[in-house]
Design a protein around this motif. Structure first.
Motif, PDB file in Angstrom:
ATOM      1  N   THR A  52      51.147  43.920  31.707  1.00  0.00           N
ATOM      2  CA  THR A  52      51.938  45.175  32.459  1.00  0.00           C
ATOM      3  C   THR A  52      50.944  44.953  33.919  1.00  0.00           C
ATOM      4  OG1 THR A  52      50.822  46.824  31.305  1.00  0.00           O
ATOM      5  CG2 THR A  52      53.110  46.130  30.258  1.00  0.00           C
ATOM      6  N   LEU A  53      49.548  44.448  33.506  1.00  0.00           N
ATOM      7  CA  LEU A  53      48.688  44.906  34.594  1.00  0.00           C
ATOM      8  C   LEU A  53      47.964  43.486  35.393  1.00  0.00           C
ATOM      9  CD1 LEU A  53      45.464  46.207  32.621  1.00  0.00           C
ATOM     10  CD2 LEU A  53      47.664  47.784  34.208  1.00  0.00           C
ATOM     11  N   ASN A  54      48.150  43.939  36.949  1.00  0.00           N
ATOM     12  CA  ASN A  54      48.131  42.156  37.297  1.00  0.00           C
ATOM     13  C   ASN A  54      47.098  41.525  37.193  1.00  0.00           C
ATOM     14  OD1 ASN A  54      48.575  41.143  39.724  1.00  0.00           O
ATOM     15  ND2 ASN A  54      47.281  41.817  41.388  1.00  0.00           N
ATOM     16  N   TYR A  55      47.020  39.947  36.700  1.00  0.00           N
ATOM     17  CA  TYR A  55      45.604  39.285  36.505  1.00  0.00           C
ATOM     18  C   TYR A  55      45.358  38.277  37.205  1.00  0.00           C
ATOM     19  CZ  TYR A  55      49.816  36.777  35.305  1.00  0.00           C
ATOM     20  OH  TYR A  55      50.598  36.019  34.369  1.00  0.00           O
ATOM     21  N   TYR A  56      44.451  37.621  37.178  1.00  0.00           N
ATOM     22  CA  TYR A  56      43.885  37.121  37.911  1.00  0.00           C
ATOM     23  C   TYR A  56      43.211  35.739  37.680  1.00  0.00           C
ATOM     24  CZ  TYR A  56      44.042  41.483  41.323  1.00  0.00           C
ATOM     25  OH  TYR A  56      44.616  42.037  41.368  1.00  0.00           O
ATOM     26  N   ALA A  57      43.465  35.484  37.293  1.00  0.00           N
ATOM     27  CA  ALA A  57      43.487  34.025  35.944  1.00  0.00           C
ATOM     28  C   ALA A  57      43.076  33.863  34.748  1.00  0.00           C
ATOM     29  CB  ALA A  57      41.587  34.239  36.113  1.00  0.00           C
ATOM     30  N   ILE A  58      43.587  32.881  34.116  1.00  0.00           N
ATOM     31  CA  ILE A  58      44.501  32.914  33.473  1.00  0.00           C
ATOM     32  C   ILE A  58      43.227  31.638  32.016  1.00  0.00           C
ATOM     33  CG2 ILE A  58      46.108  31.265  31.560  1.00  0.00           C
ATOM     34  CD1 ILE A  58      46.506  32.699  34.784  1.00  0.00           C
ATOM     35  N   GLY A  59      42.787  31.929  31.573  1.00  0.00           N
ATOM     36  CA  GLY A  59      41.769  30.702  30.407  1.00  0.00           C
ATOM     37  C   GLY A  59      42.948  30.370  29.553  1.00  0.00           C
ATOM     38  N   TRP A  60      41.823  29.077  28.987  1.00  0.00           N
ATOM     39  CA  TRP A  60      42.799  28.633  27.389  1.00  0.00           C
ATOM     40  C   TRP A  60      40.610  28.233  26.336  1.00  0.00           C
ATOM     41  CZ3 TRP A  60      46.480  28.507  24.928  1.00  0.00           C
ATOM     42  CH2 TRP A  60      48.091  28.498  25.983  1.00  0.00           C
ATOM     43  N   ILE A  80      42.726  28.103  35.339  1.00  0.00           N
ATOM     44  CA  ILE A  80      43.220  28.191  36.324  1.00  0.00           C
ATOM     45  C   ILE A  80      43.570  29.818  36.857  1.00  0.00           C
ATOM     46  CG2 ILE A  80      45.879  28.850  35.182  1.00  0.00           C
ATOM     47  CD1 ILE A  80      47.064  26.263  37.090  1.00  0.00           C
ATOM     48  N   SER A  81      43.618  29.373  38.290  1.00  0.00           N
ATOM     49  CA  SER A  81      43.518  30.749  39.126  1.00  0.00           C
ATOM     50  C   SER A  81      44.900  31.014  39.075  1.00  0.00           C
ATOM     51  CB  SER A  81      42.818  30.634  40.237  1.00  0.00           C
ATOM     52  OG  SER A  81      43.413  29.594  41.492  1.00  0.00           O
ATOM     53  N   ARG A  82      45.600  32.265  38.856  1.00  0.00           N
ATOM     54  CA  ARG A  82      46.590  32.716  38.955  1.00  0.00           C
ATOM     55  C   ARG A  82      47.252  32.697  40.294  1.00  0.00           C
ATOM     56  NH1 ARG A  82      49.660  38.627  37.952  1.00  0.00           N
ATOM     57  NH2 ARG A  82      52.180  37.711  37.804  1.00  0.00           N
ATOM     58  N   TRP A  83      46.517  33.000  41.555  1.00  0.00           N
ATOM     59  CA  TRP A  83      46.769  32.646  42.246  1.00  0.00           C
ATOM     60  C   TRP A  83      46.095  31.283  43.503  1.00  0.00           C
ATOM     61  CZ3 TRP A  83      51.040  35.745  43.306  1.00  0.00           C
ATOM     62  CH2 TRP A  83      50.905  36.704  42.256  1.00  0.00           C
ATOM     63  N   GLY A  84      47.249  30.238  43.996  1.00  0.00           N
ATOM     64  CA  GLY A  84      46.351  28.738  44.253  1.00  0.00           C
ATOM     65  C   GLY A  84      46.339  27.997  43.347  1.00  0.00           C
ATOM     66  N   ILE A 100      45.070  22.027  32.496  1.00  0.00           N
ATOM     67  CA  ILE A 100      46.212  23.385  32.536  1.00  0.00           C
ATOM     68  C   ILE A 100      46.994  23.704  33.897  1.00  0.00           C
ATOM     69  CG2 ILE A 100      45.525  25.633  33.046  1.00  0.00           C
ATOM     70  CD1 ILE A 100      43.425  24.555  30.478  1.00  0.00           C
ATOM     71  N   SER A 101      47.874  23.810  33.579  1.00  0.00           N
ATOM     72  CA  SER A 101      49.779  24.095  34.850  1.00  0.00           C
ATOM     73  C   SER A 101      49.603  25.973  34.344  1.00  0.00           C
ATOM     74  CB  SER A 101      49.756  23.294  34.724  1.00  0.00           C
ATOM     75  OG  SER A 101      50.946  23.070  33.800  1.00  0.00           O
ATOM     76  N   GLY A 102      50.699  26.238  35.295  1.00  0.00           N
ATOM     77  CA  GLY A 102      51.760  26.844  34.843  1.00  0.00           C
ATOM     78  C   GLY A 102      53.123  26.903  35.692  1.00  0.00           C
ATOM     79  N   ASP A 103      53.251  28.843  35.795  1.00  0.00           N
ATOM     80  CA  ASP A 103      54.599  29.095  36.266  1.00  0.00           C
ATOM     81  C   ASP A 103      54.307  30.507  36.272  1.00  0.00           C
ATOM     82  OD1 ASP A 103      58.340  28.590  36.090  1.00  0.00           O
ATOM     83  OD2 ASP A 103      57.373  30.007  36.946  1.00  0.00           O
ATOM     84  N   ASN A 104      53.459  30.631  38.184  1.00  0.00           N
ATOM     85  CA  ASN A 104      53.519  31.727  38.416  1.00  0.00           C
ATOM     86  C   ASN A 104      54.332  33.252  37.782  1.00  0.00           C
ATOM     87  OD1 ASN A 104      51.556  34.434  38.888  1.00  0.00           O
ATOM     88  ND2 ASN A 104      51.516  33.672  40.883  1.00  0.00           N
ATOM     89  N   ALA A 105      56.249  32.353  38.718  1.00  0.00           N
ATOM     90  CA  ALA A 105      56.707  33.729  38.570  1.00  0.00           C
ATOM     91  C   ALA A 105      57.447  34.364  37.171  1.00  0.00           C
ATOM     92  CB  ALA A 105      57.859  32.552  39.531  1.00  0.00           C
TER      93      ALA A 105
END
Length: 131
Positions: free
Chosen positions: A28-36, A51-55, A70-75
Motif C-alpha cells: 500500500t505504500l510507495n516503494y522505490y527498489a525491489i531486491g531478491w 532493480i529500481s522501480r523507476w528506470g 532481474i526484470s519487472g512490470d512496474n504498472a
C-alpha cells in the motif's frame, strides 16, 4: 495478509532454469527498489539482485551475474528473477523485498544488495536443485 508474494519456486535439475515472481500489488505504500535474496539454513541472507522501480536499473553480485536476471512490470507491480544454469549451490529459499525509503532525483534510479536496505519482505519460495 502478506504484502509481497513470491511464486515460481520448485525443483529443477542442475543446468535448468526457473523464473521467480514477486507480486507487490498489495503493497500500500510507495516503494522505490525491489531486491531478491536467498538464504540457506544457518547462513546469512544474501542479495542476488535488485532493480529500481523507476528506470529499471539493476545490480547483481558477481556470483550470479550472467546467470540471474532481474526484470519487472512496474504498472502491474510484478517483479521477476530469471535464474538460468542453476547449480546445486543455488538451492535456497528465495525472498523478494521492497525498499520504501523515500527518495528523489538520481536516487530514484538506484537499488542495493544489502538486506538492511529493505523494509518489507515476502514469505519466500523454495528452490531445490539436487546435486
Amino acid at each position: 495478509q502478506r504484502q509481497l508474494v513470491e511464486s515460481g519456486g520448485g525443483l529443477v535439475h542442475p543446468g535448468g532454469a526457473l523464473r521467480l515472481s514477486c507480486d507487490a500489488s498489495r503493497f500500500t505504500l510507495n516503494y522505490y527498489a525491489i531486491g531478491w535474496f536467498r538464504q540457506a539454513p544457518g547462513k546469512e541472507r544474501e542479495g542476488v539482485g535488485c532493480i529500481s522501480r523507476w528506470g529499471g536499473v539493476t545490480d547483481a553480485p558477481e556470483s550470479v551475474k550472467g546467470r540471474f536476471t532481474i526484470s519487472g512490470d512496474n504498472a502491474r507491480n510484478l517483479w521477476y528473477l530469471q535464474m538460468n544454469s542453476l547449480e546445486a549451490g543455488d538451492q535456497d529459499v528465495y525472498y523478494c523485498a521492497v525498499d520504501s525509503t523515500p527518495r528523489s532525483g538520481s536516487y530514484l534510479y538506484t537499488c542495493g544488495l544489502g538486506r538492511v536496505e529493505y523494509d518489507t519482505w515476502g514469505a519466500g519460495t523454495q528452490v531445490t536443485v539436487p546435486s
